[in-house]
Design a protein around this motif. Structure first.
Motif, mmCIF file in Angstrom:
data_model
loop_
_atom_site.group_PDB
_atom_site.id
_atom_site.type_symbol
_atom_site.label_atom_id
_atom_site.label_comp_id
_atom_site.label_asym_id
_atom_site.label_seq_id
_atom_site.Cartn_x
_atom_site.Cartn_y
_atom_site.Cartn_z
ATOM 1 N N ARG A 62 0.854 -1.250 -0.109
ATOM 2 C CA ARG A 62 -0.125 -0.104 0.080
ATOM 3 C C ARG A 62 0.862 1.303 0.013
ATOM 4 N N ASN A 63 1.969 1.244 0.780
ATOM 5 C CA ASN A 63 3.060 2.378 0.967
ATOM 6 C C ASN A 63 3.565 2.447 -0.725
ATOM 7 N N VAL A 64 3.922 1.550 -1.213
ATOM 8 C CA VAL A 64 4.516 1.765 -2.566
ATOM 9 C C VAL A 64 3.397 2.295 -3.567
ATOM 10 N N ILE A 65 1.910 1.805 -3.526
ATOM 11 C CA ILE A 65 0.892 2.312 -4.367
ATOM 12 C C ILE A 65 0.645 3.867 -4.123
ATOM 13 N N GLU A 66 0.633 4.161 -2.686
ATOM 14 C CA GLU A 66 0.363 5.532 -2.372
ATOM 15 C C GLU A 66 1.372 6.363 -2.764
ATOM 16 N N ARG A 67 2.864 6.137 -2.757
ATOM 17 C CA ARG A 67 3.811 6.896 -3.095
ATOM 18 C C ARG A 67 3.851 7.209 -4.662
ATOM 19 N N ALA A 68 3.428 6.028 -5.445
ATOM 20 C CA ALA A 68 3.373 6.384 -6.716
ATOM 21 C C ALA A 68 2.323 7.233 -7.361
ATOM 22 N N PHE A 69 1.127 7.015 -6.733
ATOM 23 C CA PHE A 69 -0.009 8.110 -6.817
ATOM 24 C C PHE A 69 0.308 9.425 -6.453
ATOM 25 N N GLY A 70 1.343 9.422 -5.366
ATOM 26 C CA GLY A 70 1.576 10.968 -4.748
ATOM 27 C C GLY A 70 2.533 11.596 -5.745
ATOM 28 N N VAL A 71 3.601 10.836 -6.361
ATOM 29 C CA VAL A 71 4.531 11.595 -7.438
ATOM 30 C C VAL A 71 3.705 11.647 -8.600
ATOM 31 N N TRP A 72 2.653 10.943 -9.223
ATOM 32 C CA TRP A 72 1.907 11.121 -10.077
ATOM 33 C C TRP A 72 1.124 12.347 -10.197
ATOM 34 N N ILE B 91 8.886 8.191 -17.876
ATOM 35 C CA ILE B 91 9.805 9.088 -17.057
ATOM 36 C C ILE B 91 10.498 8.262 -15.969
ATOM 37 N N ARG B 92 9.703 7.561 -15.277
ATOM 38 C CA ARG B 92 10.522 6.890 -14.092
ATOM 39 C C ARG B 92 11.472 5.698 -14.675
ATOM 40 N N ARG B 93 11.239 5.224 -15.664
ATOM 41 C CA ARG B 93 12.201 4.370 -16.211
ATOM 42 C C ARG B 93 13.336 5.063 -16.945
ATOM 43 N N LYS B 94 13.347 6.096 -17.796
ATOM 44 C CA LYS B 94 14.342 6.713 -18.564
ATOM 45 C C LYS B 94 14.977 7.842 -17.934
ATOM 46 N N SER B 95 14.630 8.505 -16.843
ATOM 47 C CA SER B 95 15.187 9.733 -16.145
ATOM 48 C C SER B 95 16.112 9.140 -15.294
ATOM 49 N N GLN B 96 17.200 9.599 -15.223
ATOM 50 C CA GLN B 96 18.229 9.371 -14.307
ATOM 51 C C GLN B 96 18.039 10.378 -13.063
ATOM 52 N N GLU B 97 17.774 11.628 -13.028
ATOM 53 C CA GLU B 97 17.621 12.538 -11.943
ATOM 54 C C GLU B 97 16.222 13.180 -12.361
ATOM 55 N N ASP B 98 15.270 12.683 -11.582
ATOM 56 C CA ASP B 98 13.918 13.345 -11.774
ATOM 57 C C ASP B 98 13.572 13.987 -10.371
ATOM 58 N N VAL B 99 13.440 15.176 -10.535
ATOM 59 C CA VAL B 99 12.911 15.806 -9.433
ATOM 60 C C VAL B 99 11.731 15.297 -8.429
ATOM 61 N N PHE C 260 10.749 12.344 -8.512
ATOM 62 C CA PHE C 260 10.896 11.192 -7.631
ATOM 63 C C PHE C 260 11.977 11.249 -6.564
ATOM 64 N N THR C 261 12.836 12.299 -6.536
ATOM 65 C CA THR C 261 13.893 12.290 -5.692
ATOM 66 C C THR C 261 13.391 12.313 -4.154
ATOM 67 N N GLU C 262 12.334 13.024 -3.656
ATOM 68 C CA GLU C 262 11.934 12.835 -2.196
ATOM 69 C C GLU C 262 11.554 11.443 -1.756
ATOM 70 N N TYR C 263 10.793 10.895 -3.060
ATOM 71 C CA TYR C 263 10.226 9.810 -2.548
ATOM 72 C C TYR C 263 11.171 8.483 -2.704
ATOM 73 N N ASP C 264 12.244 8.687 -3.414
ATOM 74 C CA ASP C 264 13.700 7.469 -3.261
ATOM 75 C C ASP C 264 14.244 7.896 -2.141
ATOM 76 N N ARG C 265 14.638 9.252 -1.735
ATOM 77 C CA ARG C 265 15.169 9.264 -0.390
ATOM 78 C C ARG C 265 14.606 8.581 0.736
ATOM 79 N N ASN C 266 13.405 8.707 0.871
ATOM 80 C CA ASN C 266 12.707 8.143 2.149
ATOM 81 C C ASN C 266 11.801 6.972 1.612
#
Length: 145
Positions: A47-57, A89-97, A99-105
């Motif tokens: 659920r956390n992964v799904i909520e994060r994906a929707f948050g970035v989206w 974008i998630r698959r191709k971007s190396q540094e995407d703003v 996604f950064t916060e979500y990836d850090r935490n």
């Protein structure tokens, strides 16, 4: 995947009620000790992964935060197109703003995500075991094996 406020009925896979569920509970009191707790921890993680994906989206595509009054078919096209672009974008971007916060935490959930809530009367109906209880039990058993 829904929280414990929803009935475990067809199309709704909820956690075991009365068992630990959230990450914080497992951090404080240790690893799962039963198949129900193991299922709940896995359910919570997904659920956390799904909520994060929707948050970035929703952060990237502001139109999704308050969908205009387009015809339903147009709304479906907007959702599908924005998710396709999001995944690309998630698959191709190396540094995407976005996604950064979500990836850090990995446990970050956006503030604007409302808790899933249903009224008590809606969640208390027929207490007969549903087919989803058997599905949940099968998943819990497979997590133990």
């Amino acid at each position: 995947m829904v929280d414990a406020g929803y009935p475990n009925e067809y199309g709704y896979l909820g956690p075991y009620k009365g068992e630990r569920y959230h990450f914080q509970e497992f951090r404080r009191r240790g690893q799962p000790t039963s198949r129900e707790e193991r299922f709940n921890r896995t359910h919570s993680s997904l659920r956390n992964v799904i909520e994060r994906a929707f948050g970035v989206w929703k952060q990237r595509w502001r139109i999704l935060q308050n969908m205009p009054a387009y015809p339903f078919k147009s709304q479906v096209h907007i959702v599908v197109a924005s998710m396709a672009l999001h995944n690309y974008i998630r698959r191709k971007s190396q540094e995407d703003v976005a996604f950064t916060e979500y990836d850090r935490n990995p446990h970050f959930i956006p503030d604007d995500f409302l808790a899933d809530v249903v009224s008590r009367s809606q969640s208390q109906g027929n207490h007969r075991p549903s087919q989803m209880n058997y599905v949940r039990d099968g998943i819990a058993d497979s997590l133990m094996g």
